[in-house]
Design a protein around this motif. Structure first.
Motif, PDB file in Angstrom:
ATOM      1  N   ASP A  49      -6.390   7.337   4.755  1.00  0.00           N
ATOM      2  CA  ASP A  49      -6.730   6.056   4.112  1.00  0.00           C
ATOM      3  C   ASP A  49      -5.639   5.645   3.125  1.00  0.00           C
ATOM      4  O   ASP A  49      -5.260   4.471   3.052  1.00  0.00           O
ATOM      5  CB  ASP A  49      -8.086   6.126   3.416  1.00  0.00           C
ATOM      6  CG  ASP A  49      -9.261   5.963   4.371  1.00  0.00           C
ATOM      7  OD1 ASP A  49      -9.051   5.632   5.563  1.00  0.00           O
ATOM      8  OD2 ASP A  49     -10.406   6.161   3.925  1.00  0.00           O
ATOM      9  N   SER A  50      -5.111   6.606   2.380  1.00  0.00           N
ATOM     10  CA  SER A  50      -4.005   6.312   1.451  1.00  0.00           C
ATOM     11  C   SER A  50      -2.756   5.884   2.216  1.00  0.00           C
ATOM     12  O   SER A  50      -2.036   4.975   1.789  1.00  0.00           O
ATOM     13  CB  SER A  50      -3.692   7.533   0.591  1.00  0.00           C
ATOM     14  OG  SER A  50      -4.796   7.851  -0.224  1.00  0.00           O
ATOM     15  N   GLU A  53      -3.199   2.244   3.278  1.00  0.00           N
ATOM     16  CA  GLU A  53      -3.008   1.324   2.152  1.00  0.00           C
ATOM     17  C   GLU A  53      -1.530   1.191   1.792  1.00  0.00           C
ATOM     18  O   GLU A  53      -1.055   0.098   1.499  1.00  0.00           O
ATOM     19  CB  GLU A  53      -3.820   1.791   0.946  1.00  0.00           C
ATOM     20  CG  GLU A  53      -5.308   1.600   1.155  1.00  0.00           C
ATOM     21  CD  GLU A  53      -6.155   2.008  -0.036  1.00  0.00           C
ATOM     22  OE1 GLU A  53      -5.700   2.839  -0.861  1.00  0.00           O
ATOM     23  OE2 GLU A  53      -7.284   1.484  -0.146  1.00  0.00           O
ATOM     24  N   ARG A  54      -0.801   2.302   1.849  1.00  0.00           N
ATOM     25  CA  ARG A  54       0.636   2.271   1.543  1.00  0.00           C
ATOM     26  C   ARG A  54       1.381   1.436   2.585  1.00  0.00           C
ATOM     27  O   ARG A  54       2.190   0.577   2.246  1.00  0.00           O
ATOM     28  CB  ARG A  54       1.189   3.700   1.491  1.00  0.00           C
ATOM     29  CG  ARG A  54       2.655   3.788   1.122  1.00  0.00           C
ATOM     30  CD  ARG A  54       3.163   5.231   1.059  1.00  0.00           C
ATOM     31  NE  ARG A  54       2.606   6.144   2.047  1.00  0.00           N
ATOM     32  CZ  ARG A  54       2.950   6.186   3.339  1.00  0.00           C
ATOM     33  NH1 ARG A  54       3.853   5.347   3.813  1.00  0.00           N
ATOM     34  NH2 ARG A  54       2.414   7.076   4.153  1.00  0.00           N
ATOM     35  N   LYS A  58      -1.806  -3.006   0.717  1.00  0.00           N
ATOM     36  CA  LYS A  58      -3.021  -3.543   0.098  1.00  0.00           C
ATOM     37  C   LYS A  58      -4.179  -2.589   0.356  1.00  0.00           C
ATOM     38  O   LYS A  58      -4.129  -1.766   1.272  1.00  0.00           O
ATOM     39  CB  LYS A  58      -3.346  -4.944   0.608  1.00  0.00           C
ATOM     40  CG  LYS A  58      -3.435  -5.089   2.103  1.00  0.00           C
ATOM     41  CD  LYS A  58      -3.603  -6.567   2.472  1.00  0.00           C
ATOM     42  CE  LYS A  58      -3.215  -6.844   3.897  1.00  0.00           C
ATOM     43  NZ  LYS A  58      -3.264  -8.265   4.220  1.00  0.00           N
ATOM     44  N   PRO A  59      -5.233  -2.708  -0.455  1.00  0.00           N
ATOM     45  CA  PRO A  59      -6.399  -1.836  -0.295  1.00  0.00           C
ATOM     46  C   PRO A  59      -7.120  -2.086   1.032  1.00  0.00           C
ATOM     47  O   PRO A  59      -7.073  -3.196   1.582  1.00  0.00           O
ATOM     48  CB  PRO A  59      -7.304  -2.191  -1.468  1.00  0.00           C
ATOM     49  CG  PRO A  59      -6.474  -2.997  -2.410  1.00  0.00           C
ATOM     50  CD  PRO A  59      -5.362  -3.587  -1.616  1.00  0.00           C
ATOM     51  N   ILE A  60      -7.811  -1.064   1.509  1.00  0.00           N
ATOM     52  CA  ILE A  60      -8.528  -1.155   2.781  1.00  0.00           C
ATOM     53  C   ILE A  60      -9.495  -2.340   2.844  1.00  0.00           C
ATOM     54  O   ILE A  60      -9.507  -3.058   3.849  1.00  0.00           O
ATOM     55  CB  ILE A  60      -9.201   0.187   3.119  1.00  0.00           C
ATOM     56  CG1 ILE A  60      -8.114   1.189   3.519  1.00  0.00           C
ATOM     57  CG2 ILE A  60     -10.240   0.036   4.231  1.00  0.00           C
ATOM     58  CD1 ILE A  60      -8.575   2.607   3.708  1.00  0.00           C
ATOM     59  N   GLU A  62      -9.258  -5.217   1.569  1.00  0.00           N
ATOM     60  CA  GLU A  62      -8.463  -6.433   1.808  1.00  0.00           C
ATOM     61  C   GLU A  62      -7.967  -6.488   3.242  1.00  0.00           C
ATOM     62  O   GLU A  62      -7.906  -7.568   3.842  1.00  0.00           O
ATOM     63  CB  GLU A  62      -7.289  -6.517   0.830  1.00  0.00           C
ATOM     64  CG  GLU A  62      -7.706  -6.890  -0.568  1.00  0.00           C
ATOM     65  CD  GLU A  62      -6.520  -7.028  -1.505  1.00  0.00           C
ATOM     66  OE1 GLU A  62      -5.400  -7.356  -1.054  1.00  0.00           O
ATOM     67  OE2 GLU A  62      -6.724  -6.799  -2.719  1.00  0.00           O
ATOM     68  N   ARG A 132     -16.674  -0.754   0.151  1.00  0.00           N
ATOM     69  CA  ARG A 132     -16.527  -0.188   1.496  1.00  0.00           C
ATOM     70  C   ARG A 132     -16.956  -1.274   2.471  1.00  0.00           C
ATOM     71  O   ARG A 132     -18.124  -1.606   2.560  1.00  0.00           O
ATOM     72  CB  ARG A 132     -17.370   1.067   1.644  1.00  0.00           C
ATOM     73  CG  ARG A 132     -16.889   2.145   0.666  1.00  0.00           C
ATOM     74  CD  ARG A 132     -17.597   3.442   0.852  1.00  0.00           C
ATOM     75  NE  ARG A 132     -17.174   4.387  -0.161  1.00  0.00           N
ATOM     76  CZ  ARG A 132     -16.172   5.233  -0.020  1.00  0.00           C
ATOM     77  NH1 ARG A 132     -15.488   5.269   1.085  1.00  0.00           N
ATOM     78  NH2 ARG A 132     -15.859   6.054  -0.992  1.00  0.00           N
TER      79      ARG A 132
END
Length: 185
Positions: A49-50, A53-54, A58-60, A62, A132
Motif C-alpha cells: 500500500d505504501s 501511494e509512493r 497520492k493516498p489510496i 484519492e 478506506r
C-alpha cells in the motif's frame, strides 16, 4: 506446514522471494505485525500500500476516488509483482490484493500467512470511520461482505492462518514465527 512447495514456472524457488508475506483484511494488524516480524528476523519491512501511494503520488483513497478502482488494482498488481521479485524481508499486501488471480499465482509456494480478525477487533483497530474507500458506506456491512468474498481466497493462498482476535501484536508475531518455523535461537 512443510513440504517441497510448488513453484510456478519462473517463480521464486527456495531461498528467493520474501521471508514472510502477510495477507488479511483491514484491521488484522499486517503493518504492525509486519514491522515486528522484520525486527525479530533482522530484515526489512515493506508494505505494498505504501509502494502504491509512493508510485501514484497520492493516498489510496484519492486514487480510488479520482482514478477509480480499476486503476488502483492495476497499480496494486504491479506493486505486488515488484515487491515479490525484489524484497527478501517481510512483506504486507493490501487487503484486496488477494482478489487478483495473478497475485494469487505469484504467492504460490511463498511463506504466506493470513492474519485473520473478527469484525469486533477490526473495528477497534481501524475504526470503521477511517478513510478506506471500500468501507465508506455502511462500513460494518461492507466489511462483512468483503470478508465473505475474500476469506476463501486468503485461506487458499496461505501456508498458515493466525488469528489475531484478543492478541497483542507481539503475540501475533510470535505465532507467525511459530507457524512458519522461523523461530530464531
Amino acid at each position: 506446514m512443510t513440504g517441497t512447495g510448488t513453484h510456478r514456472d519462473g517463480g521464486p524457488g527456495p531461498g528467493s522471494g520474501p521471508a514472510v508475506v502477510l495477507i488479511g483484511p483491514p484491521g488484522s494488524g499486517k503493518s504492525t505485525v509486519g514491522a515486528l516480524l522484520a525486527e525479530r528476523l533482522g530484515t526489512g519491512y515493506r508494505d505494498t500500500d505504501s509502494d502504491i501511494e509512493r508510485i501514484a503520488g497520492k493516498p489510496i483513497p484519492e486514487i480510488f476516488f479520482e482514478d477509480g478502482e480499476p486503476r488502483f488494482r492495476a497499480l496494486e498488481r504491479q506493486a505486488v509483482r515488484d515487491a515479490v521479485a525484489e524484497h527478501p524481508g517481510v512483506l504486507s499486501l493490501g487487503g484486496g490484493a488477494i482478489m487478483d488471480e495473478e497475485t494469487r499465482k505469484l504467492l504460490t509456494g511463498l511463506p504466506v500467512v493470513f492474519l485473520d480478525v473478527g469484525l469486533a477487533d477490526a473495528v477497534k483497530r481501524v475504526g470503521l470511520d477511517a478513510p478506506r474507500p471500500l468501507l465508506a458506506v455502511n462500513p460494518r456491512q461492507q466489511w462483512r461482505a468483503l470478508m465473505e468474498q475474500r476469506r476463501p481466497l486468503y485461506t487458499e493462498a496461505a501456508r498458515a492462518v493466525v488469528t489475531t482476535d484478543g492478541r497483542s501484536p507481539e503475540d501475533v508475531a510470535e505465532a507467525v514465527l511459530d507457524a512458519l518455523e522461523l523461530r530464531q535461537s
